[in-house]
Each structure stands twice: as structure tokens, then as C-alpha cells.
Design a protein around this motif. Sequence first.
Motif, PDB file in Angstrom:
ATOM      1  N   PRO A 136       9.413   0.192  19.538  1.00 11.97           N
ATOM      2  CA  PRO A 136       8.478  -0.809  19.771  1.00 11.97           C
ATOM      3  C   PRO A 136       7.065  -0.380  20.212  1.00 11.97           C
ATOM      4  N   ASP A 137       5.955  -0.950  19.822  1.00  7.82           N
ATOM      5  CA  ASP A 137       4.436  -0.514  19.977  1.00  7.82           C
ATOM      6  C   ASP A 137       4.187  -1.135  21.150  1.00  7.82           C
ATOM      7  N   LEU A 138       4.249  -0.367  22.407  1.00  9.62           N
ATOM      8  CA  LEU A 138       3.921  -0.868  23.566  1.00  9.62           C
ATOM      9  C   LEU A 138       2.311  -1.074  23.667  1.00  9.62           C
ATOM     10  N   LYS A 139       1.736  -0.794  22.874  1.00  6.57           N
ATOM     11  CA  LYS A 139       0.153  -0.885  22.750  1.00  6.57           C
ATOM     12  C   LYS A 139      -0.161  -2.336  22.495  1.00  6.57           C
ATOM     13  N   ASP A 140       0.529  -2.948  21.640  1.00  5.11           N
ATOM     14  CA  ASP A 140       0.460  -4.304  21.125  1.00  5.11           C
ATOM     15  C   ASP A 140       0.423  -5.222  22.471  1.00  5.11           C
ATOM     16  N   PRO A 141      -0.555  -5.968  22.786  1.00  2.69           N
ATOM     17  CA  PRO A 141      -0.215  -6.876  23.947  1.00  2.69           C
ATOM     18  C   PRO A 141       0.880  -7.893  23.577  1.00  2.69           C
ATOM     19  N   ALA A 142       1.318  -8.407  22.651  1.00  7.54           N
ATOM     20  CA  ALA A 142       2.317  -9.211  22.629  1.00  7.54           C
ATOM     21  C   ALA A 142       3.649  -8.558  22.579  1.00  7.54           C
ATOM     22  N   VAL A 143       3.765  -7.342  22.041  1.00  9.49           N
ATOM     23  CA  VAL A 143       4.931  -6.627  22.053  1.00  9.49           C
ATOM     24  C   VAL A 143       5.290  -5.959  23.677  1.00  9.49           C
ATOM     25  N   ARG A 144       4.162  -5.554  24.020  1.00 13.93           N
ATOM     26  CA  ARG A 144       4.189  -5.099  25.545  1.00 13.93           C
ATOM     27  C   ARG A 144       4.708  -6.318  26.501  1.00 13.93           C
ATOM     28  N   ALA A 145       4.383  -7.690  26.378  1.00 13.87           N
ATOM     29  CA  ALA A 145       4.744  -8.397  27.020  1.00 13.87           C
ATOM     30  C   ALA A 145       6.000  -9.004  26.847  1.00 13.87           C
ATOM     31  N   PHE A 199      14.946   8.769  22.187  1.00 14.68           N
ATOM     32  CA  PHE A 199      13.955   9.406  23.307  1.00 14.68           C
ATOM     33  C   PHE A 199      12.357   8.880  23.250  1.00 14.68           C
ATOM     34  N   THR A 200      11.871   8.472  22.323  1.00 12.88           N
ATOM     35  CA  THR A 200      10.596   7.753  22.278  1.00 12.88           C
ATOM     36  C   THR A 200      10.557   6.496  22.981  1.00 12.88           C
ATOM     37  N   ALA A 201      11.533   5.676  22.748  1.00 13.19           N
ATOM     38  CA  ALA A 201      11.731   4.413  23.108  1.00 13.19           C
ATOM     39  C   ALA A 201      11.844   4.385  24.926  1.00 13.19           C
ATOM     40  N   LEU A 202      12.564   5.478  25.199  1.00 16.20           N
ATOM     41  CA  LEU A 202      12.699   5.768  26.641  1.00 16.20           C
ATOM     42  C   LEU A 202      11.573   5.941  27.302  1.00 16.20           C
ATOM     43  N   ALA A 203      10.801   7.158  26.613  1.00 17.90           N
ATOM     44  CA  ALA A 203       9.582   7.794  27.256  1.00 17.90           C
ATOM     45  C   ALA A 203       8.670   6.509  27.246  1.00 17.90           C
ATOM     46  N   TYR A 204       8.557   5.622  26.214  1.00 17.65           N
ATOM     47  CA  TYR A 204       7.609   4.507  26.277  1.00 17.65           C
ATOM     48  C   TYR A 204       7.874   3.587  27.226  1.00 17.65           C
ATOM     49  N   LEU A 205       9.114   3.265  27.442  1.00 19.73           N
ATOM     50  CA  LEU A 205       9.447   2.036  28.645  1.00 19.73           C
ATOM     51  C   LEU A 205       9.467   2.780  30.015  1.00 19.73           C
ATOM     52  N   ALA A 206       9.591   3.988  30.095  1.00 21.46           N
ATOM     53  CA  ALA A 206       9.289   4.838  31.402  1.00 21.46           C
ATOM     54  C   ALA A 206       7.867   4.445  31.593  1.00 21.46           C
ATOM     55  N   VAL A 257       0.911  -1.057  -0.021  1.00 21.54           N
ATOM     56  CA  VAL A 257       0.148   0.045  -0.033  1.00 21.54           C
ATOM     57  C   VAL A 257       0.936   1.276  -0.097  1.00 21.54           C
ATOM     58  N   ALA A 258       0.309   2.347  -0.561  1.00 23.28           N
ATOM     59  CA  ALA A 258       0.958   3.638  -0.118  1.00 23.28           C
ATOM     60  C   ALA A 258       1.316   3.856   1.249  1.00 23.28           C
ATOM     61  N   GLY A 259       2.534   4.507   1.497  1.00 27.84           N
ATOM     62  CA  GLY A 259       2.855   4.663   2.784  1.00 27.84           C
ATOM     63  C   GLY A 259       3.378   3.477   3.689  1.00 27.84           C
ATOM     64  N   ALA A 260       3.693   2.391   3.142  1.00 31.80           N
ATOM     65  CA  ALA A 260       3.855   1.299   3.722  1.00 31.80           C
ATOM     66  C   ALA A 260       4.788   1.620   4.832  1.00 31.80           C
ATOM     67  N   VAL A 261       5.804   2.153   4.694  1.00 32.26           N
ATOM     68  CA  VAL A 261       6.985   2.402   5.734  1.00 32.26           C
ATOM     69  C   VAL A 261       6.380   3.041   6.966  1.00 32.26           C
ATOM     70  N   VAL A 262       5.684   4.179   6.569  1.00 36.47           N
ATOM     71  CA  VAL A 262       5.041   5.008   7.465  1.00 36.47           C
ATOM     72  C   VAL A 262       4.177   4.281   8.400  1.00 36.47           C
ATOM     73  N   ARG A 263       3.127   3.319   7.871  1.00 39.54           N
ATOM     74  CA  ARG A 263       2.479   2.468   8.611  1.00 39.54           C
ATOM     75  C   ARG A 263       3.098   1.601   9.490  1.00 39.54           C
ATOM     76  N   GLU A 264       4.268   1.265   9.245  1.00 40.04           N
ATOM     77  CA  GLU A 264       5.194   0.264  10.219  1.00 40.04           C
ATOM     78  C   GLU A 264       5.475   1.106  11.658  1.00 40.04           C
ATOM     79  N   TRP A 265       5.758   2.353  11.581  1.00 43.65           N
ATOM     80  CA  TRP A 265       5.656   3.088  12.903  1.00 43.65           C
ATOM     81  C   TRP A 265       4.277   4.016  13.133  1.00 43.65           C
ATOM     82  N   ALA A 266       3.108   3.281  12.685  1.00 38.67           N
ATOM     83  CA  ALA A 266       2.061   3.909  12.793  1.00 38.67           C
ATOM     84  C   ALA A 266       1.638   4.505  14.379  1.00 38.67           C
ATOM     85  N   HIS A 267       2.177   3.678  15.313  1.00 36.21           N
ATOM     86  CA  HIS A 267       1.849   4.057  16.575  1.00 36.21           C
ATOM     87  C   HIS A 267       2.715   5.283  17.145  1.00 36.21           C
ATOM     88  N   VAL A 268       3.834   5.733  16.548  1.00 38.03           N
ATOM     89  CA  VAL A 268       4.569   6.682  16.848  1.00 38.03           C
ATOM     90  C   VAL A 268       3.837   8.225  16.492  1.00 38.03           C
TER      91      VAL A 268
END
Length: 456
Positions: free
Chosen positions: A186-195, A212-219, A41-52
Motif C-alpha cells: 500500500p501507498d501510505l503517503k496517499d491520505p485515503a490509503v493511509r486512513a 519487508f517493505t509493507a512491514l517497514a511502512y506500517l512500522a 501508457v508505457a510502464g503501466a505496471v511499474v507506475r502501479e507501484w510508483a511509491h516503492v
Amino acid sequence: MNTSTTELPVAVIGAGPVGLAAAAHLLDRGIEPLVLEAGPVAGAVVREWAHVRLFSTWGEVTDPVAEKLLAPTGWTRPDPTTYPTGGDWAEQYLQPLAEVLGDKVRTGARVTGVSRAGRDRLVDADRETQPFVVHVTHADGREERLLARAVIDASGTWATPGPAGAGGLPALGEKAAADRITYRVPDLKDPAVRARYAGRRTAVVGAGASAFTALAYLADLAKEDPGTHAVWILRRGIGANTFGGGEADQLPARGALGLRAKAAVEEGRASAVTGFRTQAVERDGDRLVLVAEDGRRLDPVDEVIVLTGFRPDLSFLSEIRLGLDERLQAPTALAPLIDPNVHSCGTVYPHGVRELSHPEKDVYLVGMKSYGRAPTFLAMTGHEQVRSIAAALAGDQEAAERVELTLPETGVCGGAGLFDEPDAAQNGEGGEGGGCCAAPATLQIGVGAPSRSGGC
């Protein structure tokens, strides 16, 4: 070129934000684009970081000419003062734009090579009179050869992330530990990733906005699961600008992101390890141990997130004569304007077709790919690039050279070149402008155009 060649379409590689904007600008100039997107699809790469969430507003990540193309469809422009996620950007802007472009966008079409018809890179004879041949492999395995009058490569750098190894190559054992290493936020809203990260110790390697984003998510995860802890691996020391521009950043969301990372360290949800250049990744049972060049060994971690930037994939352009800077892998004329070794915030000059040209006429690298390994690309810079290139291809040289841009403060004074001297940037030694608090300059080449700021 002969008449038959000029009637061919312009091949645009990549249906991301800049590739689709390029197609819009070409159409606006009466030039036929053909956008080739490797993803489904168009924007395929952007969709890979859809959660950011982007640290730029909607008003800074949509192209005016693309908006003009969308307007007759009833498309509603999102509130320009709000901040989209990658998913929002893809669904509310990129996908509608691709739909308007219709069959001018082909998905599942991976470009595997570009050359001049009947000419490898050695042959001079009649080279510039020959069309480009774009080699394409489709999702079903079918191969195709397409002719084009020009090539605009907006394929980005997402597919080639930097390694954990400090020397630019994977550390010893890094590839073998691939099951415990990711090169994406990582998308920590995804239950499998969160685990995967909850209640565990994770190393985050990198010093930019993604780290910075990853650190903020993990915090945030650590607030819910106190066993969660991040170990922030820095190749340099901590200085005044380690966490970006803070409240002085002209992209407020980016400044806030750096402040969140700083808070994660100060509150003990993350610990920083400085001057650590990873040489090896070793197994310790089910865990990993990072080993530095100086022999230091970190306590074992469960996971590693490597966010050390990206680099361009130039393999499918091997038969094209590119002029690239030996360090940044950016176009030779552009490299000095964006080099993070010498540029502090607010000092990236506006640029267009002149700086993006190569020895091979009518080939252009745009968007993230044009910046090579430099990390400071902003979305509106890409929109301005393709505006200038489309004008040049239409024969409007005056418009092609009319480039004006107001760039927001990057919050990264001095850049990577000062990694051993973090205080140097604080003193404004990275370039003119007096450090991260200097006002952004409006810089102009030729006749002025309406000022635009932007970023992603």
C-alpha cells in the motif's frame, strides 16, 4: 520461414522494462519490433507501484542499448549510484524510451491470444513456415489480428498475484473478504490509503522483499499512530536468513530493507506468527479472522496484505507449444538454474536464448514471466535475455550464446524449499557456495562479454 514471414515485425508483449529493452535490442539488430501494451501508457505496471523504492541503483536497471537509443534525444542518465522509485523508473527512463520508439509501441492493446496462422497446437503440417497471429483487443473494444515473425512475451506476472491460501489456491472466504484484502504494497503517503491502515491491526502474509517493505511502512506509520500494528504471517519458522542478507547483501538497499522489517518485530510494532498456513478467512463483524490448517485462529485484524509472490498468466498462449517446468512454470531448460527449492544465493547461472527456447520455434518468455513462480528475478537478467534473443533472431548465434553475468547475493539461501527447516539454509545446505556470505560468481557461456550486475 519464407521471405515474406521474415519481413514481418517481432511482436513484443508488454511495454515494461524488459519489453522496451527487447525493442531497443531488436532495432539495434535491424529488426522491426512491435510492442503491444495493455495499459494506457508505457510502464503501466511499474507506475502501479510508483511509491516503492527499488533496492537496485539506476546503474543496475537501465539497459545499455536502450541508453544508446536515448542518447541522441538529449536524455540525461540519472546518477547510477542512486535508487529510483517505481515512479522515477517509469517517468525518467521507460516513458522517454517509449517515446523514442514512437509508433513501434502501441498502448491500450491487450494481447488475448497467440497462434500460428491456420494452425492450432495440434497441427504439425508446415507449422514453422507459418507466421504468428497475435490477437489484440484495443481499449475501445476493437479487435485486431496482427502477423509476426516471432513473439517475445514480456508481460510479467503482476496481474496474477499469489493468494493467502497456503495451498496455492484462495483460502475459504478469501474472495468474499476482498474489500479488506490487498495484494499490493500500500501507498501510505496517499491520505485515503493511509486512513485505511492508521490505528488499525493489519496482517501481512508473505516472506519476501515486498512483505519487508509493507512491514517497514506500517512500522513507520505506527511511530506516528501508536494504535497501528502489523501481524506478520509466516508459513515457515524464523531462521538466520528470514530477514535476508542484511549487511552482507550485495544489494545494500535490499539488505537494509530486511533489517528494517527485523527492527519492526524487535521493537514491537509488528508481531510474527510462524508456521501458519492460512486455510480460511472468516468474518468477525467488520474484522477478519485468519484460520490455519492446524486449526489456530488469530486475533481479529482490520486489514490483510497478501504478498505471496506472483505467477505467470499463460492463458493467451494456450495454442502455442511451450516447454514449461511442471513446478515453476518456467522454461524447462531454465528452471533448474533458478529453482528456489535448490538454489542458494549467487548460484543462478547466466542464460540466454538456449535456455529460453520452447518446442514452438521463435516464441520466448522473458523478464519476470520467464521465471514463472521463482521470486529471484533481477532486471539486468532480463536485459541480458533480450540481448541474446535479438542476436539469435538476427542470425548471430555466436553473440546469442555469449552470455556473461555477475549476480549479487540474493539474501535468500535455500529458498522456499526449506520452509520447514529454516536452519538448513544457515548451514549452506541449499546449494554450493556456503550460504549467504559466499562471493557471487562470474559465470560465463562462450566468449566473454563485459560483466554487468543488476537487479530490481
